[in-house]
Design a protein around this motif. Structure first.
Motif, PDB file in Angstrom:
ATOM      1  N   VAL A 121      90.682  68.844  41.501  1.00  0.00           N
ATOM      2  CA  VAL A 121      90.798  68.556  40.075  1.00  0.00           C
ATOM      3  C   VAL A 121      92.224  68.096  39.782  1.00  0.00           C
ATOM      4  CG1 VAL A 121      88.990  70.201  39.476  1.00  0.00           C
ATOM      5  CG2 VAL A 121      91.382  70.954  39.490  1.00  0.00           C
ATOM      6  N   ARG A 122      92.458  67.648  38.560  1.00  0.00           N
ATOM      7  CA  ARG A 122      93.775  67.118  38.182  1.00  0.00           C
ATOM      8  C   ARG A 122      94.626  68.219  37.575  1.00  0.00           C
ATOM      9  NH1 ARG A 122      98.254  65.153  37.249  1.00  0.00           N
ATOM     10  NH2 ARG A 122      98.660  63.087  36.391  1.00  0.00           N
ATOM     11  N   LYS A 123      95.818  68.384  38.137  1.00  0.00           N
ATOM     12  CA  LYS A 123      96.791  69.354  37.651  1.00  0.00           C
ATOM     13  C   LYS A 123      97.973  68.594  37.056  1.00  0.00           C
ATOM     14  CE  LYS A 123      98.956  73.637  39.300  1.00  0.00           C
ATOM     15  NZ  LYS A 123     100.355  73.418  38.903  1.00  0.00           N
ATOM     16  N   PHE A 124      98.700  69.227  36.154  1.00  0.00           N
ATOM     17  CA  PHE A 124      99.783  68.558  35.454  1.00  0.00           C
ATOM     18  C   PHE A 124     101.110  69.256  35.712  1.00  0.00           C
ATOM     19  CE2 PHE A 124      95.785  67.854  33.339  1.00  0.00           C
ATOM     20  CZ  PHE A 124      95.766  66.471  33.211  1.00  0.00           C
ATOM     21  N   SER A 125     102.197  68.524  35.483  1.00  0.00           N
ATOM     22  CA  SER A 125     103.523  69.032  35.808  1.00  0.00           C
ATOM     23  C   SER A 125     103.919  70.182  34.887  1.00  0.00           C
ATOM     24  CB  SER A 125     104.557  67.913  35.709  1.00  0.00           C
ATOM     25  OG  SER A 125     104.684  67.481  34.363  1.00  0.00           O
ATOM     26  N   LYS A 126     104.909  70.952  35.318  1.00  0.00           N
ATOM     27  CA  LYS A 126     105.360  72.124  34.569  1.00  0.00           C
ATOM     28  C   LYS A 126     105.956  71.755  33.214  1.00  0.00           C
ATOM     29  CE  LYS A 126     104.258  75.287  37.571  1.00  0.00           C
ATOM     30  NZ  LYS A 126     103.170  76.239  37.259  1.00  0.00           N
ATOM     31  N   PHE A 173      85.051  63.468  31.569  1.00  0.00           N
ATOM     32  CA  PHE A 173      85.927  64.527  32.051  1.00  0.00           C
ATOM     33  C   PHE A 173      86.096  65.558  30.938  1.00  0.00           C
ATOM     34  CE2 PHE A 173      88.399  61.132  30.161  1.00  0.00           C
ATOM     35  CZ  PHE A 173      89.196  61.799  29.236  1.00  0.00           C
ATOM     36  N   VAL A 174      86.562  66.735  31.336  1.00  0.00           N
ATOM     37  CA  VAL A 174      86.863  67.801  30.385  1.00  0.00           C
ATOM     38  C   VAL A 174      88.247  68.353  30.717  1.00  0.00           C
ATOM     39  CG1 VAL A 174      86.265  70.144  29.627  1.00  0.00           C
ATOM     40  CG2 VAL A 174      84.464  68.439  29.959  1.00  0.00           C
ATOM     41  N   LEU A 175      89.096  68.455  29.708  1.00  0.00           N
ATOM     42  CA  LEU A 175      90.391  69.114  29.848  1.00  0.00           C
ATOM     43  C   LEU A 175      90.217  70.557  29.414  1.00  0.00           C
ATOM     44  CD1 LEU A 175      93.501  68.568  30.412  1.00  0.00           C
ATOM     45  CD2 LEU A 175      93.728  68.525  27.920  1.00  0.00           C
ATOM     46  N   CYS A 176      90.648  71.478  30.268  1.00  0.00           N
ATOM     47  CA  CYS A 176      90.452  72.896  29.962  1.00  0.00           C
ATOM     48  C   CYS A 176      91.759  73.660  30.187  1.00  0.00           C
ATOM     49  CB  CYS A 176      89.352  73.491  30.840  1.00  0.00           C
ATOM     50  SG  CYS A 176      88.980  75.223  30.462  1.00  0.00           S
ATOM     51  N   ASP A 177      92.102  74.497  29.222  1.00  0.00           N
ATOM     52  CA  ASP A 177      93.307  75.329  29.322  1.00  0.00           C
ATOM     53  C   ASP A 177      92.931  76.652  29.991  1.00  0.00           C
ATOM     54  OD1 ASP A 177      95.668  76.724  29.007  1.00  0.00           O
ATOM     55  OD2 ASP A 177      96.047  75.943  26.998  1.00  0.00           O
ATOM     56  N   LEU A 230      83.612  68.522  45.951  1.00  0.00           N
ATOM     57  CA  LEU A 230      83.530  67.851  44.651  1.00  0.00           C
ATOM     58  C   LEU A 230      84.878  67.197  44.375  1.00  0.00           C
ATOM     59  CD1 LEU A 230      81.824  70.685  42.541  1.00  0.00           C
ATOM     60  CD2 LEU A 230      80.716  68.631  43.417  1.00  0.00           C
ATOM     61  N   LYS A 231      84.919  65.878  44.311  1.00  0.00           N
ATOM     62  CA  LYS A 231      86.166  65.169  44.004  1.00  0.00           C
ATOM     63  C   LYS A 231      86.170  64.870  42.506  1.00  0.00           C
ATOM     64  CE  LYS A 231      89.158  61.359  45.441  1.00  0.00           C
ATOM     65  NZ  LYS A 231      89.559  60.966  44.077  1.00  0.00           N
ATOM     66  N   LEU A 232      86.937  65.665  41.769  1.00  0.00           N
ATOM     67  CA  LEU A 232      86.892  65.600  40.312  1.00  0.00           C
ATOM     68  C   LEU A 232      88.279  65.385  39.717  1.00  0.00           C
ATOM     69  CD1 LEU A 232      84.529  68.692  39.745  1.00  0.00           C
ATOM     70  CD2 LEU A 232      83.874  66.307  40.133  1.00  0.00           C
ATOM     71  N   ASP A 233      89.160  64.708  40.452  1.00  0.00           N
ATOM     72  CA  ASP A 233      90.546  64.577  40.005  1.00  0.00           C
ATOM     73  C   ASP A 233      90.870  63.219  39.395  1.00  0.00           C
ATOM     74  OD1 ASP A 233      90.171  63.394  42.518  1.00  0.00           O
ATOM     75  OD2 ASP A 233      92.274  63.639  43.065  1.00  0.00           O
ATOM     76  N   SER A 234      90.062  62.199  39.631  1.00  0.00           N
ATOM     77  CA  SER A 234      90.429  60.846  39.207  1.00  0.00           C
ATOM     78  C   SER A 234      89.419  60.208  38.254  1.00  0.00           C
ATOM     79  CB  SER A 234      90.603  59.946  40.438  1.00  0.00           C
ATOM     80  OG  SER A 234      91.632  60.437  41.265  1.00  0.00           O
ATOM     81  N   ASN A 235      88.463  60.980  37.799  1.00  0.00           N
ATOM     82  CA  ASN A 235      87.451  60.495  36.836  1.00  0.00           C
ATOM     83  C   ASN A 235      86.646  59.306  37.350  1.00  0.00           C
ATOM     84  OD1 ASN A 235      88.485  62.469  35.182  1.00  0.00           O
ATOM     85  ND2 ASN A 235      89.676  61.070  33.912  1.00  0.00           N
ATOM     86  N   GLU A 236      86.463  59.236  38.669  1.00  0.00           N
ATOM     87  CA  GLU A 236      85.571  58.212  39.201  1.00  0.00           C
ATOM     88  C   GLU A 236      84.126  58.564  38.826  1.00  0.00           C
ATOM     89  OE1 GLU A 236      88.590  58.158  42.895  1.00  0.00           O
ATOM     90  OE2 GLU A 236      87.665  59.802  41.789  1.00  0.00           O
ATOM     91  N   ASN A 237      83.260  57.596  38.952  1.00  0.00           N
ATOM     92  CA  ASN A 237      81.843  57.809  38.676  1.00  0.00           C
ATOM     93  C   ASN A 237      81.250  58.596  39.841  1.00  0.00           C
ATOM     94  OD1 ASN A 237      78.995  57.517  38.429  1.00  0.00           O
ATOM     95  ND2 ASN A 237      79.283  55.681  37.195  1.00  0.00           N
ATOM     96  N   ILE A 238      80.894  59.850  39.589  1.00  0.00           N
ATOM     97  CA  ILE A 238      80.444  60.731  40.674  1.00  0.00           C
ATOM     98  C   ILE A 238      79.074  60.330  41.214  1.00  0.00           C
ATOM     99  CG2 ILE A 238      81.767  62.692  39.805  1.00  0.00           C
ATOM    100  CD1 ILE A 238      78.949  63.790  38.866  1.00  0.00           C
ATOM    101  N   LEU A 292      93.773  72.120  33.416  1.00  0.00           N
ATOM    102  CA  LEU A 292      93.217  71.320  34.502  1.00  0.00           C
ATOM    103  C   LEU A 292      92.228  70.337  33.891  1.00  0.00           C
ATOM    104  CD1 LEU A 292      92.450  74.121  37.134  1.00  0.00           C
ATOM    105  CD2 LEU A 292      94.478  72.647  37.024  1.00  0.00           C
ATOM    106  N   ARG A 293      92.202  69.119  34.435  1.00  0.00           N
ATOM    107  CA  ARG A 293      91.220  68.129  33.995  1.00  0.00           C
ATOM    108  C   ARG A 293      90.167  67.988  35.080  1.00  0.00           C
ATOM    109  NH1 ARG A 293      93.134  62.260  34.178  1.00  0.00           N
ATOM    110  NH2 ARG A 293      92.300  62.554  36.267  1.00  0.00           N
ATOM    111  N   LEU A 294      88.920  68.146  34.696  1.00  0.00           N
ATOM    112  CA  LEU A 294      87.800  68.087  35.638  1.00  0.00           C
ATOM    113  C   LEU A 294      86.889  66.926  35.275  1.00  0.00           C
ATOM    114  CD1 LEU A 294      88.390  71.268  34.731  1.00  0.00           C
ATOM    115  CD2 LEU A 294      86.609  71.716  36.408  1.00  0.00           C
ATOM    116  N   THR A 295      86.692  66.003  36.200  1.00  0.00           N
ATOM    117  CA  THR A 295      85.620  65.029  36.026  1.00  0.00           C
ATOM    118  C   THR A 295      84.305  65.802  35.926  1.00  0.00           C
ATOM    119  OG1 THR A 295      86.848  63.508  37.448  1.00  0.00           O
ATOM    120  CG2 THR A 295      84.542  62.972  36.999  1.00  0.00           C
TER     121      THR A 295
END
Length: 591
Positions: free
Chosen positions: A318-323, A295-299, A25-33, A331-334
């Protein structure tokens, strides 16, 4: 060397994949799955030599946009993706004494483009996560503010800023350019792009940006557009490159606009699965934020790093963010398909956790670390030591680092050498990837053998999550794990370079950090040294002594018993049967 402009000095490049990664599952760039629909793909098949040999013309697509959005076509500018739209707009209106204002977090590229120009950037922290507050924007606009960037829905937070909220801001600050990024607007509920384009018709200090990447699945063709007052578009054209949009993108965009109804099914699926994902994440105890995008941003709190690795190593990117980001634990998940959501939720369930020491538990290090100790000792002393003497030193405790063990062996012979010099010789033998004078395969680290089979790890991983607490340096741990193709089973690492020297084993700090950052139903720690047992017991977790290859069985068994190991394994190959026996006993007790 020719130096670039000064504004580039402290900037990092935006990282993109050189090759497509392997994923489930490629869910890091919010492309149309769901991919590009077949009608558009047929357009690509029909591109002929005239299309490709001549420069593209944009009139037909501009006519379509004008008709679709009821705006004169000279108020549009086509761009190579929404990124170029941002770059052109900021290069047109910002200079070194002006400022770009935006919320934090938001899409990173406008801030990067502004910094390249040399303009100031100011980011507003959210008062309430994540709720747009126009008063905060108003209070932060100064005489130097030339542009305000607002994404709606915002990436990565997902909140929607309605046109009615923006209208008052735009009217109040006539000397400020409002850049409204509507990349994800087609996924939103109860609002459409036309609602924002209406703002363009009402005033001359707003530009609306839109991409075809997400909704129409044309990310690979790179197409976007700006819509604004004629004066704005005319100025943007002075900065834009001629023929900046390719003919394939133009033809596919035409097809997408003329078949826009095909997107409605995707929108419905996205809305349903977005709700399913958000509700399910919340039930698991995480904190998903309300989103109007795809997408959904989840803590994930302190478990963020663990789950990022676990998802990635099970094929979910998925998309991870800097410290230093305000969403460093998110994490942000498409939004995936329903089946994709179920797969993710299965990965996020808590399991029993096994903490592995590496040396003597996962790897046989007699020909690697022990040999490096012997050779380093010989280098400084001129004579030999052996495994028995090395074991005696290590069994005293506080010698989990082999550099220290080597130093201790030398000092017992009255030889006092600075630790830095010992490390230099030791690493030149064991592992020194920056050493260009030696082939990588000639380092002693390559003489290690795997003590636990990949098949056993694969089987156990169905019931357990694995993490590592090792006295190794991280690069050494990762090298050996990858060499034996078992790194995919481990989701979190605490190594020697993660802790201050005074908090290494037998201090329990490493175990305590694992307890804090890794989810678990129960937890067990497998170690082969007295320091491992001490660290585990101090952390108040179930600690299992594993007798390493070549170690004196009776001595180590007595040591482990004396130190309070709850169980003792003759070697790591007994682990599978041991865990099965415990599970059987637990079931018997429950009955």
């Amino acid at each position: 060397m020719i130096e670039p402009r000064k504004t580039l000095k402290d900037l990092s490049c935006y990282q993109t994949d050189e090759y497509l990664p392997q994923w489930r599952l490629k869910l890091d760039s919010n492309e149309n799955i769901y991919g590009t629909n077949q009608t558009i793909l047929n357009v690509l098949k029909n591109i002929d030599s005239t299309d490709t040999s001549l420069y593209p013309c944009y009139g037909e697509l501009l006519d379509e946009l004008s008709s679709r959005y009821k705006v004169p076509k000279d108020k549009f500018l086509l761009t190579n993706g929404c990124d170029e739209a941002l770059n052109i707009t900021l290069n047109t209106y910002l200079d070194t004494d002006s400022e770009l204002l935006a919320y934090n977090p938001t899409f990173s590229m406008p801030l990067l483009y502004a910094k390249i120009i040399g303009a100031k950037t100011k980011q507003i922290e959210y008062g309430e996560k994540f709720v747009f507050n126009k008063e905060e924007i108003k209070n932060n606009i100064t005489k130097n503010t030339k542009a305000v960037y607002i994404a709606t829905p915002n990436n990565p937070t997902g909140e929607l800023v309605r046109p009615s909220v923006l209208r008052g801001l735009i009217e109040e600050f006539k000397e400020v350019l409002f850049i409204i990024d509507c990349t994800y607007i087609n996924f939103a509920i109860d609002v459409v792009l036309e609602d924002y384009i209406d703002l363009v018709q009402e005033t001359d200090n707003v530009v609306v940006l839109k991409s075809f990447s997400k909704d129409f699945a044309l990310a690979g063709l790179r197409l976007g557009f700006c819509v604004g007052d004629r004066s704005i578009i005319n100025n943007l054209k002075k900065v834009a490159s001629p023929y900046n949009v390719n003919i394939a993108a133009v033809k596919c965009a035409l097809c997408a606009l003329r078949n826009e109804d095909k997107f409605e099914q995707i929108k419905e699926l996205n809305e349903r699965n977005r709700e399913f994902l958000s509700q399910s994440l919340e039930k698991l105890g995480f904190k998903p934020y309300s989103s109007q995008g795809n997408f959904v941003l989840c803590d994930f709190g302190s478990y963020c790093d663990f789950y990022y690795e676990k998802l990635k190593k099970n094929g979910v990117i998925v998309r991870k963010f800097s410290k230093n980001s305000p969403i460093s634990t998110c994490l942000r998940l498409t939004v995936p398909t329903e089946g994709g959501v179920k797969y993710i939720l299965e990965l996020l369930k808590k399991k029993d956790l096994l903490i592995f020491d590496l040396d003597g538990v996962v790897f046989d290090v007699r020909d690697s670390y022990n040999t490096a100790i012997k050779e380093t000792f010989k280098h400084f002393s001129g004579f030999e030591t052996n495994d028995v003497e090395i074991a005696k030193v290590k069994n005293r405790g506080g010698m989990n680092c082999d550099w220290d063990a080597t130093k201790c062996l030398l000092e017992e012979q009255g030889i006092y050498i600075e630790l830095d010099k010992i490390i230099t010789v030791f690493q030149s033998l064991f592992y020194e990837p920056c050493n260009k004078l030696k082939k990588i395969e000639d380092f002693l680290i390559n003489k290690e053998k795997l003590l636990i089979s990949k098949e056993v790890l694969a089987e156990l991983s169905k019931k357990y999550d694995f993490v590592i607490f090792s006295g190794r340096l991280k690069q050494e741990a990762l090298y050996s794990l990858k060499k034996f193709d078992i790194d995919k089973y481990f989701y979190y690492y605490i190594t020697a370079d993660d802790l201050p020297k005074d908090l290494l084993k037998p201090d329990p700090q490493g175990v305590l950090e694992i307890i804090e950052h890794c989810p678990y139903k129960s937890i067990k720690y497998l170690g082969d040294s007295v320091d491992d047992i001490i660290a585990g017991n101090k952390a108040n977790i179930e600690t299992i002594g594993v007798i390493a290859p070549g170690a004196d069985y009776n001595i180590m068994k007595n040591n482990f018993k004396h130190l309070g190991a709850k169980h003792i394994l003759g070697n790591i190959s007994e682990l599978k049967d041991f865990l099965r026996e415990i599970e059987t006993n637990d079931k018997t007790i429950i009955q």
